[in-house]
Design a protein around this motif. Structure first.
Motif, PDB file in Angstrom:
ATOM      1  N   GLU A   2       0.836  -1.188   0.000  1.00 28.31           N
ATOM      2  CA  GLU A   2       0.000   0.000   0.000  1.00 28.31           C
ATOM      3  C   GLU A   2       0.881   1.252   0.000  1.00 28.31           C
ATOM      4  O   GLU A   2       1.849   1.343   0.736  1.00 28.31           O
ATOM      5  CB  GLU A   2      -0.918   0.013   1.224  1.00 28.31           C
ATOM      6  CG  GLU A   2      -1.889   1.156   1.215  1.00 28.31           C
ATOM      7  CD  GLU A   2      -2.921   1.074   2.331  1.00 28.31           C
ATOM      8  OE1 GLU A   2      -3.868   1.863   2.279  1.00 28.31           O
ATOM      9  OE2 GLU A   2      -2.777   0.241   3.238  1.00 28.31           O
ATOM     10  N   ASN A   3       0.539   2.193  -0.848  1.00 26.83           N
ATOM     11  CA  ASN A   3       1.229   3.481  -0.983  1.00 26.83           C
ATOM     12  C   ASN A   3       2.676   3.355  -1.445  1.00 26.83           C
ATOM     13  O   ASN A   3       3.488   4.241  -1.184  1.00 26.83           O
ATOM     14  CB  ASN A   3       1.129   4.289   0.314  1.00 26.83           C
ATOM     15  CG  ASN A   3      -0.294   4.709   0.583  1.00 26.83           C
ATOM     16  OD1 ASN A   3      -0.973   5.215  -0.303  1.00 26.83           O
ATOM     17  ND2 ASN A   3      -0.761   4.482   1.791  1.00 26.83           N
ATOM     18  N   ASP A   4       2.981   2.275  -2.148  1.00 24.88           N
ATOM     19  CA  ASP A   4       4.315   2.100  -2.736  1.00 24.88           C
ATOM     20  C   ASP A   4       4.372   2.953  -4.001  1.00 24.88           C
ATOM     21  O   ASP A   4       3.767   2.613  -5.020  1.00 24.88           O
ATOM     22  CB  ASP A   4       4.538   0.626  -3.063  1.00 24.88           C
ATOM     23  CG  ASP A   4       5.886   0.357  -3.713  1.00 24.88           C
ATOM     24  OD1 ASP A   4       6.697   1.308  -3.855  1.00 24.88           O
ATOM     25  OD2 ASP A   4       6.136  -0.803  -4.075  1.00 24.88           O
ATOM     26  N   LEU A   5       5.080   4.066  -3.922  1.00 24.40           N
ATOM     27  CA  LEU A   5       5.121   4.990  -5.053  1.00 24.40           C
ATOM     28  C   LEU A   5       5.842   4.404  -6.263  1.00 24.40           C
ATOM     29  O   LEU A   5       5.651   4.873  -7.383  1.00 24.40           O
ATOM     30  CB  LEU A   5       5.783   6.313  -4.638  1.00 24.40           C
ATOM     31  CG  LEU A   5       5.081   7.113  -3.537  1.00 24.40           C
ATOM     32  CD1 LEU A   5       5.804   8.433  -3.297  1.00 24.40           C
ATOM     33  CD2 LEU A   5       3.618   7.343  -3.837  1.00 24.40           C
ATOM     34  N   THR A   6       6.629   3.348  -6.060  1.00 24.53           N
ATOM     35  CA  THR A   6       7.331   2.744  -7.197  1.00 24.53           C
ATOM     36  C   THR A   6       6.381   1.971  -8.109  1.00 24.53           C
ATOM     37  O   THR A   6       6.792   1.529  -9.181  1.00 24.53           O
ATOM     38  CB  THR A   6       8.479   1.821  -6.725  1.00 24.53           C
ATOM     39  OG1 THR A   6       7.945   0.731  -5.982  1.00 24.53           O
ATOM     40  CG2 THR A   6       9.492   2.587  -5.896  1.00 24.53           C
ATOM     41  N   LYS A  44      14.756   5.675  -5.646  1.00 20.79           N
ATOM     42  CA  LYS A  44      15.396   6.963  -5.357  1.00 20.79           C
ATOM     43  C   LYS A  44      14.409   8.118  -5.498  1.00 20.79           C
ATOM     44  O   LYS A  44      14.412   9.051  -4.693  1.00 20.79           O
ATOM     45  CB  LYS A  44      16.607   7.200  -6.273  1.00 20.79           C
ATOM     46  CG  LYS A  44      17.737   6.223  -6.037  1.00 20.79           C
ATOM     47  CD  LYS A  44      18.377   6.462  -4.703  1.00 20.79           C
ATOM     48  CE  LYS A  44      19.578   5.558  -4.531  1.00 20.79           C
ATOM     49  NZ  LYS A  44      20.157   5.625  -3.223  1.00 20.79           N
ATOM     50  N   ILE A  45      13.568   8.069  -6.511  1.00 25.31           N
ATOM     51  CA  ILE A  45      12.570   9.130  -6.692  1.00 25.31           C
ATOM     52  C   ILE A  45      11.517   9.033  -5.592  1.00 25.31           C
ATOM     53  O   ILE A  45      11.075  10.057  -5.060  1.00 25.31           O
ATOM     54  CB  ILE A  45      11.947   9.059  -8.102  1.00 25.31           C
ATOM     55  CG1 ILE A  45      13.011   9.403  -9.148  1.00 25.31           C
ATOM     56  CG2 ILE A  45      10.739   9.991  -8.212  1.00 25.31           C
ATOM     57  CD1 ILE A  45      12.554   9.297 -10.582  1.00 25.31           C
ATOM     58  N   GLU A  46      11.150   7.817  -5.228  1.00 19.63           N
ATOM     59  CA  GLU A  46      10.213   7.649  -4.112  1.00 19.63           C
ATOM     60  C   GLU A  46      10.786   8.291  -2.848  1.00 19.63           C
ATOM     61  O   GLU A  46      10.078   8.977  -2.101  1.00 19.63           O
ATOM     62  CB  GLU A  46       9.927   6.167  -3.850  1.00 19.63           C
ATOM     63  CG  GLU A  46       8.983   5.944  -2.684  1.00 19.63           C
ATOM     64  CD  GLU A  46       8.718   4.474  -2.407  1.00 19.63           C
ATOM     65  OE1 GLU A  46       7.559   4.151  -2.103  1.00 19.63           O
ATOM     66  OE2 GLU A  46       9.665   3.660  -2.478  1.00 19.63           O
ATOM     67  N   GLU A  47      12.077   8.116  -2.629  1.00 14.87           N
ATOM     68  CA  GLU A  47      12.739   8.722  -1.467  1.00 14.87           C
ATOM     69  C   GLU A  47      12.677  10.251  -1.528  1.00 14.87           C
ATOM     70  O   GLU A  47      12.442  10.909  -0.504  1.00 14.87           O
ATOM     71  CB  GLU A  47      14.194   8.245  -1.402  1.00 14.87           C
ATOM     72  CG  GLU A  47      14.931   8.694  -0.175  1.00 14.87           C
ATOM     73  CD  GLU A  47      16.360   8.150  -0.124  1.00 14.87           C
ATOM     74  OE1 GLU A  47      17.184   8.772   0.570  1.00 14.87           O
ATOM     75  OE2 GLU A  47      16.656   7.125  -0.758  1.00 14.87           O
ATOM     76  N   LEU A  48      12.858  10.810  -2.733  1.00 16.33           N
ATOM     77  CA  LEU A  48      12.748  12.266  -2.885  1.00 16.33           C
ATOM     78  C   LEU A  48      11.361  12.747  -2.463  1.00 16.33           C
ATOM     79  O   LEU A  48      11.226  13.734  -1.730  1.00 16.33           O
ATOM     80  CB  LEU A  48      12.983  12.680  -4.345  1.00 16.33           C
ATOM     81  CG  LEU A  48      14.391  12.624  -4.896  1.00 16.33           C
ATOM     82  CD1 LEU A  48      14.392  13.013  -6.370  1.00 16.33           C
ATOM     83  CD2 LEU A  48      15.315  13.547  -4.114  1.00 16.33           C
ATOM     84  N   PHE A  49      10.341  12.051  -2.931  1.00 17.77           N
ATOM     85  CA  PHE A  49       8.974  12.451  -2.595  1.00 17.77           C
ATOM     86  C   PHE A  49       8.705  12.256  -1.106  1.00 17.77           C
ATOM     87  O   PHE A  49       8.073  13.103  -0.469  1.00 17.77           O
ATOM     88  CB  PHE A  49       7.955  11.695  -3.451  1.00 17.77           C
ATOM     89  CG  PHE A  49       7.775  12.292  -4.811  1.00 17.77           C
ATOM     90  CD1 PHE A  49       6.833  13.273  -5.027  1.00 17.77           C
ATOM     91  CD2 PHE A  49       8.567  11.895  -5.884  1.00 17.77           C
ATOM     92  CE1 PHE A  49       6.674  13.856  -6.280  1.00 17.77           C
ATOM     93  CE2 PHE A  49       8.422  12.461  -7.133  1.00 17.77           C
ATOM     94  CZ  PHE A  49       7.471  13.447  -7.340  1.00 17.77           C
ATOM     95  N   ASN A  50       9.162  11.141  -0.550  1.00 18.23           N
ATOM     96  CA  ASN A  50       8.979  10.906   0.884  1.00 18.23           C
ATOM     97  C   ASN A  50       9.632  12.009   1.711  1.00 18.23           C
ATOM     98  O   ASN A  50       9.068  12.454   2.716  1.00 18.23           O
ATOM     99  CB  ASN A  50       9.546   9.550   1.300  1.00 18.23           C
ATOM    100  CG  ASN A  50       8.702   8.387   0.806  1.00 18.23           C
ATOM    101  OD1 ASN A  50       7.527   8.535   0.493  1.00 18.23           O
ATOM    102  ND2 ASN A  50       9.301   7.224   0.719  1.00 18.23           N
ATOM    103  N   VAL A  56       5.538  13.515   0.835  1.00 25.85           N
ATOM    104  CA  VAL A  56       4.581  12.812  -0.026  1.00 25.85           C
ATOM    105  C   VAL A  56       4.847  11.317   0.125  1.00 25.85           C
ATOM    106  O   VAL A  56       5.837  10.805  -0.388  1.00 25.85           O
ATOM    107  CB  VAL A  56       4.733  13.250  -1.501  1.00 25.85           C
ATOM    108  CG1 VAL A  56       3.753  12.508  -2.396  1.00 25.85           C
ATOM    109  CG2 VAL A  56       4.555  14.746  -1.617  1.00 25.85           C
ATOM    110  N   LYS A  57       3.963  10.651   0.861  1.00 25.71           N
ATOM    111  CA  LYS A  57       4.199   9.243   1.188  1.00 25.71           C
ATOM    112  C   LYS A  57       3.060   8.332   0.757  1.00 25.71           C
ATOM    113  O   LYS A  57       3.138   7.128   0.948  1.00 25.71           O
ATOM    114  CB  LYS A  57       4.426   9.098   2.681  1.00 25.71           C
ATOM    115  CG  LYS A  57       5.647   9.876   3.142  1.00 25.71           C
ATOM    116  CD  LYS A  57       5.922   9.738   4.600  1.00 25.71           C
ATOM    117  CE  LYS A  57       7.120  10.604   4.927  1.00 25.71           C
ATOM    118  NZ  LYS A  57       7.872  10.243   6.040  1.00 25.71           N
ATOM    119  N   THR A  58       2.006   8.897   0.192  1.00 30.22           N
ATOM    120  CA  THR A  58       0.861   8.074  -0.197  1.00 30.22           C
ATOM    121  C   THR A  58       0.472   8.359  -1.640  1.00 30.22           C
ATOM    122  O   THR A  58       0.795   9.412  -2.195  1.00 30.22           O
ATOM    123  CB  THR A  58      -0.364   8.347   0.700  1.00 30.22           C
ATOM    124  OG1 THR A  58      -0.825   9.671   0.470  1.00 30.22           O
ATOM    125  CG2 THR A  58      -0.030   8.147   2.173  1.00 30.22           C
TER     126      THR A  58
END
Length: 158
Positions: free
Chosen positions: A77-81, A89-95, A99-101
């Motif tokens: 759930e909420n895995d931006l990848t 790496k981009i998911e980490e930028l957003f987190n 932005v985590k969901t």
């Protein structure tokens, strides 16, 4: 022994004990009232926070088995990848930007997504987040089949 000294001492001692007991008894009622008011305020604040949270997060339940059946792999759930074009790496930028969901990403503008990439440095500027908010909305709403079909048409998040 002089009785004149003993009587005022005895009266003073009795008054001290009575004053202590009265103070303890009366103060206890006031403290209990204050405690009740404090707890009522805490409960009211928590109820208000809960209501605001529910309004802010009109949650759509995540169905992991449906996502797995369609994507052929386990989806967190909420895995931006899951979004085509977003890697770890981009998911980490957003987190790091809070932005985590999928819902939060779906509510971002494409320009804001690009700003997050630009802030990440030169290596992220080549990515095109043009479809990311829409893909995130599909994931959030559980439209897995439509998301997979659309991602099959996309190349590198464009």
């Amino acid at each position: 022994m002089n009785w004149c000294i003993l009587i005022p001492l005895l009266v003073g001692f009795i008054c001290a004990i009575l004053g202590y007991l009265l103070g303890k008894y009366l103060g206890k009622e006031e403290n209990e009232k204050i405690d009740v008011d404090v707890w009522k305020n805490k409960v009211a604040k928590l109820e208000s926070d809960l209501k605001a949270c529910k309004e802010r997060h009109d949650l759509i339940p995540f169905n992991a088995s449906e996502a797995k059946a369609i994507f052929g792999r386990k989806i967190r759930e909420n895995d931006l990848t899951v979004i085509e074009g977003i890697g770890p790496k981009i998911e980490e930028l957003f987190n790091n930007q809070g932005v985590k969901t999928w819902k939060e990403l779906s509510e971002m503008s494409v320009q804001k997504c690009q700003q997050v990439l630009d802030d990440g440095g030169e290596r992220f500027k080549i990515h095109n987040p043009g479809t990311w908010p829409e893909q995130a909305k599909m994931a959030y709403e559980g439209n897995w089949k439509e998301l997979l079909e659309w991602q099959d048409e996309l190349k590198g998040g464009k």
